[in-house]
Write an enzyme that holds these catalytic residues in place. Structure first.
Site: not given
Lengths: 438, 254
Positions: A289, A292-294, A297
Site C-alpha cells: 500500500q 497509494e500512500e506516496r 502524499g
C-alpha cells in the site's frame, strides 16, 4: 471504427500493434494512417481527456468536498492550530456521512468501490484545507491504516474496524514507526507473542498521528523469529486496551492541529481474530500500500503550493516598494513562473502515475518520484513565496508561513527523501549491494 | 403527488473570486476563472429536493441556460437529488448579453412544455443581481409569485410562504401553479454525497436551443462601460454628536 466501447488503454495498445505491424510491411504511412482503426480525431479527444485527467464525476466529487471543507473545516482551522488539536471524530463523521472516507473501499462495508483516480481527486481537494494537519489525518484513515485491512482482512476485522472507519464513527492510527526504527521498518522491535487465543504485545511506537483520538491502531509487530521481511504481522489493536500508554503530545514545529504521540504497549492483550490476513505477511501488506500512500502524499501538496503561488501574486500585486508593485520586479514574477512550471510538472507526473496504477501497472518507481519531488518542491515553493511576503511572511498571521512549516514534513514523513532515492536507485540498478548478513 | 417542479440554476463566477474588470471595460474577466452554481439557486435546488423527499413533489427538473460548461451546474443539481436536467444552449458570447427577460421566457415555455406546477429559482444571481427572473416568469405565465421565500409549506392546493421583506417577515398564500424565488435562509444546501454523485451519472440531460422554444435572444440593452467602484476614501473621527452634525452640514449631506 473503434468507438467509445473500448477503454482508452485498449485502444492505445491496439493502435500500437497496428502501427508496428504496418511498419513491418513498410507500407506508406499516410495510406495506412487512413486505414488504421484509430483516427486522428478520436486520438485528439482521447488525448484531451487524458490531459484533463478528471471526468465530470471526479469534478463533482471535488466540488462537493470543497463545499464541505469551506463550511465545516476551514472556518475552524486557525482555532484548531492554536489549540493544538482538531476534533477528529467530528470531522471524520461529516466526511464519512458524505461518503468520502470509503472512496476506494469495498461496497459491502460502506465504501464506494471506485478506482484510485477518485482517491487522488479527493486528496487533491483535501489540499485546499488551510493547514497540512487535517488532510494528513484523513490520509492516515483512508490510505495508511485501512488499505491492507480492506484487501486482506477477514470479515470479522472488516466489520469491527473497517466499516466504522469508513462511516467516520471510528478514528484510526497507524503503528509502524518506532523510536529506533523509522526508515528501517524491517528493524522494528515490537513483538506480538501468541498465547492461547490472544496475542500479547510489547513495544513502543513513535510519531503516531491521531494517537490521542484514535479508537484503534493498525499495528505492525514481529509475530515470529526469522527473516525480517517474513516475520511481521498487521494487527488491529483497540486503543482502549489495558496496557496502552501515551506520552504527552509531541511539540512539533508544524502540523500543529495534529495530535502526535509516542505509544507504549505493555502486555497488551488482543484476540487472535484481530490479525489482518496471514501471519508473517505484515511487511508485504505494508509495502503493497506504499504506492497509494506516496501518491496521496504527493497529491496533497499540489493545492497548498498553488495557493502559496496565487496568494503571493495577489500580495505582491498590492504591496508597493520604491513606487511600484513588488510583482513588477522580474526576479519575483519570473521566479513565480518557474515555480508554477515545476508544480505543473509534478501534477503531470502524479496524473500519469495514477493512470498507470489504475490500469493495473506497478508504479513503485513513479510513486516514489512523485513523493520525492513533492517533498522537495514543497520546500522550494514555500521558501521562495515566504521571502516575497517579506516581514508579513515571517508572522503567524499568514497562510504561507503555516504551509512553510507544514509542508516541511513531506520530505520526512511517509518515507524520507533518502528512502525514495534509494528505491529509485534500486529500480535503476545503481544501488550498491549490501554485504550479506550472517 | 404528480407535482413537477422546474428549478432554474445559473452558472456564475464563484463568490470567493476577486473580480477584475476586463481591459476593454465591457465586462469582467471570466476566462480561466472559477465558476460555480449561483448560491441562491443551490438553495432553490435543495428546497425542491426536500419537497420531493416529503412526497409533495414527484419530479425535480433542473434547468440551466448557458454554454457547454453549464452542464457542470446541472450535474451538481443532479448530484444533489434533481431527477433530470435541461440544458438550454447559449454560446458564451451570447451569454454575456442574455437578459432576465429572455431567461423568464425560456423558463415559462419550459414550465408549459413540462407541465410543471411549480417553478423555483434563486432570488437573484450574484453576478448581475437583477432579481427579476422569478417575477417576470410569473408575469409571462400569469401565475402567482412568492419571492424572497424563507419558508415554504404546502397546504391542500396552495403554498404558504413566509417572505423576508424590509419590515420583517410576511406570510402569504399562493395558489398552485406558482413561481417562488429562494432567499438565503430558506435552507442549508446539502453536500452531494459520493453515492449520489455516482448515481447522477445515469440521469439524463436534455439539450435544446432558445430558438427551439420560440424565444428570441436579441438583447434589448447595450453595456456601455464597466468600471471599478471608486476606491473607498479614509473617514474622519469626531468627538461628539454636535461635531458630527456640523461636519455633515459642512459637506452638504444634511
Amino acid at each position: 471504427m473503434l468507438s467509445v466501447a473500448l477503454k482508452p488503454n485498449t485502444r492505445r495498445r491496439m493502435a500500437a500493434i497496428i502501427l508496428s505491424t504496418s511498419r513491418l510491411f513498410s507500407a506508406s504511412w499516410s495510406s495506412l494512417s487512413r486505414r488504421t482503426l484509430v483516427t486522428t480525431a478520436s486520438r485528439c479527444t482521447e488525448a484531451q481527456a487524458r490531459a484533463q485527467f478528471y471526468t465530470d464525476e471526479h469534478k463533482e466529487l471535488q466540488r462537493s468536498l470543497k463545499k464541505l471543507i469551506d463550511s465545516e473545516i476551514n472556518p475552524y482551522v486557525d482555532q484548531w492550530e492554536k489549540e493544538g488539536q482538531f476534533p477528529a471524530h467530528q470531522v471524520f463523521k461529516k466526511l464519512g456521512q458524505a461518503g468520502f472516507l470509503g472512496v476506494t473501499k469495498p461496497e459491502e462495508y460502506g465504501g464506494l468501490g471506485l478506482d484510485h483516480s477518485y482517491s487522488v481527486a479527493m486528496s487533491e481537494t483535501l489540499g485546499t484545507i488551510n493547514c497540512g494537519a487535517v488532510p494528513m489525518a484523513v490520509a492516515v484513515q483512508t490510505d495508511m491504516a485501512t488499505p491492507a485491512l480492506a484487501r486482506f482482512g477477514s470479515h470479522y476485522v472488516k466489520e469491527q474496524f473497517l466499516a466504522p472507519s469508513i462511516s467516520g464513527d471510528k478514528v484510526s492510527c497507524l503503528g509502524v514507526s518506532e523510536p529506533s526504527a523509522g526508515s528501517d521498518v524491517a528493524n522494528i522491535k515490537t513483538t506480538a507473542k501468541r498465547q492461547g487465543d490472544d496475542y500479547i504485545i510489547n513495544g513502543q511506537k513513535m510519531w503516531i498521528t491521531n494517537a490521542y483520538q484514535a479508537d484503534w491502531m493498525c499495528l505492525l509487530a514481529n509475530t515470529s523469529q526469522g527473516q525480517a521481511h517474513r516475520n511481521k504481522s498487521l494487527i488491529c489493536v483497540p486503543m482502549d486496551s489495558p496496557g496502552i500508554h501515551l506520552t504527552k503530545k509531541i511539540d512539533k514545529m508544524g502540523m500543529l492541529s495534529s495530535d502526535t504521540a509516542q505509544i507504549f504497549l505493555e502486555d497488551v492483550r488482543v484476540p487472535v481474530e484481530n490479525l489482518i490476513g496471514e501471519e508473517g505477511m505484515g511487511f508485504t501488506y505494508q509495502m503493497l500500500q506504499f504506492q497509494e500512500e506516496r501518491l496521496a502524499g504527493a497529491v496533497m501538496t499540489l493545492s497548498p503550493m498553488q495557493t502559496c503561488i496565487q496568494s503571493t501574486i495577489e500580495y505582491t500585486r498590492e504591496r508597493k516598494a520604491f513606487g511600484q508593485p513588488l510583482l513588477n520586479n522580474q526576479c519575483i514574477h519570473f521566479r513565480l513562473a518557474e515555480l508554477e512550471t515545476e508544480v505543473e510538472c509534478l501534477r503531470a507526473l502524479i496524473y500519469r502515475a495514477t493512470d498507470l496504477y489504475v490500469a493495473g501497472d506497478d508504479v513503485t518507481k513513479l510513486a516514489s518520484m512523485c513523493k520525492l519531488k513533492a517533498g522537495r518542491l514543497g520546500r522550494e515553493v514555500t521558501d521562495s513565496c515566504l521571502q516575497f511576503w517579506g516581514g508579513m511572511g515571517f508572522t503567524n498571521e499568514v497562510l504561507v508561513s503555516r504551509f512553510y512549516r507544514d509542508l516541511r514534513l513531506v520530505s520526512i514523513g511517509g518515507g524520507t527523501d533518502e528512502v525514495m532515492l534509494a528505491i529509485i536507485c534500486k529500480l535503476m540498478g545503481t544501488l550498491p549491494q549490501l554485504p550479506m548478513k550472517k | 403527488m404528480s407535482l413537477k417542479v422546474l428549478v432554474g440554476c445559473k452558472r456564475v463566477i464563484d463568490y470567493a473570486v476577486k473580480i477584475r474588470v476586463r481591459p476593454d471595460k465591457l465586462g469582467v474577466v471570466t476566462d480561466g476563472i472559477k465558476h460555480s452554481m449561483n448560491p441562491f439557486d443551490e438553495i432553490a435546488i435543495e428546497e425542491a429536493v426536500r419537497l420531493k423527499e416529503k412526497n409533495i413533489v414527484k419530479e425535480v427538473i433542473a434547468v440551466s441556460c448557458g454554454p457547454t460548461q453549464a452542464q457542470e451546474t446541472i450535474r451538481t443539481a443532479l448530484a444533489m437529488g434533481a431527477d433530470r436536467g435541461i440544458h438550454v444552449e447559449v454560446p458564451a458570447k451570447e451569454m454575456e448579453k442574455l437578459e432576465p427577460l429572455h431567461v423568464s421566457k425560456i423558463l415559462a415555455k419550459l414550465a408549459e412544455k413540462e407541465q410543471a406546477e411549480l417553478v423555483i429559482v434563486g432570488k437573484q444571481a450574484i453576478d448581475d443581481d437583477t432579481n427579476a427572473t422569478a417575477q417576470m416568469t410569473a408575469g409571462i405565465l400569469n401565475w402567482p409569485q412568492a419571492t424572497f421565500a424563507s419558508k415554504i409549506e404546502k397546504k391542500d392546493d396552495f403554498l404558504e410562504v413566509i417572505r423576508e421583506i424590509d419590515g420583517g417577515l410576511e406570510t402569504i398564500k399562493v395558489k398552485l401553479p406558482a413561481v417562488v424565488s429562494a432567499d438565503l435562509r430558506l435552507n442549508e444546501p446539502r453536500y452531494a454525497t459520493l453515492p449520489n454523485i455516482m448515481k447522477a451519472k445515469k440521469k439524463k440531460i436534455e439539450k435544446m436551443k432558445p430558438a427551439d422554444l420560440g424565444v428570441d435572444t436579441t438583447p434589448h440593452f447595450e453595456v456601455i462601460e464597466v468600471t471599478d467602484p471608486p476606491a473607498r476614501e479614509a473617514g474622519i473621527k469626531v468627538e461628539d454628536v454636535d461635531t458630527l452634525l456640523l461636519k455633515l452640514k459642512e459637506v452638504g449631506r444634511i
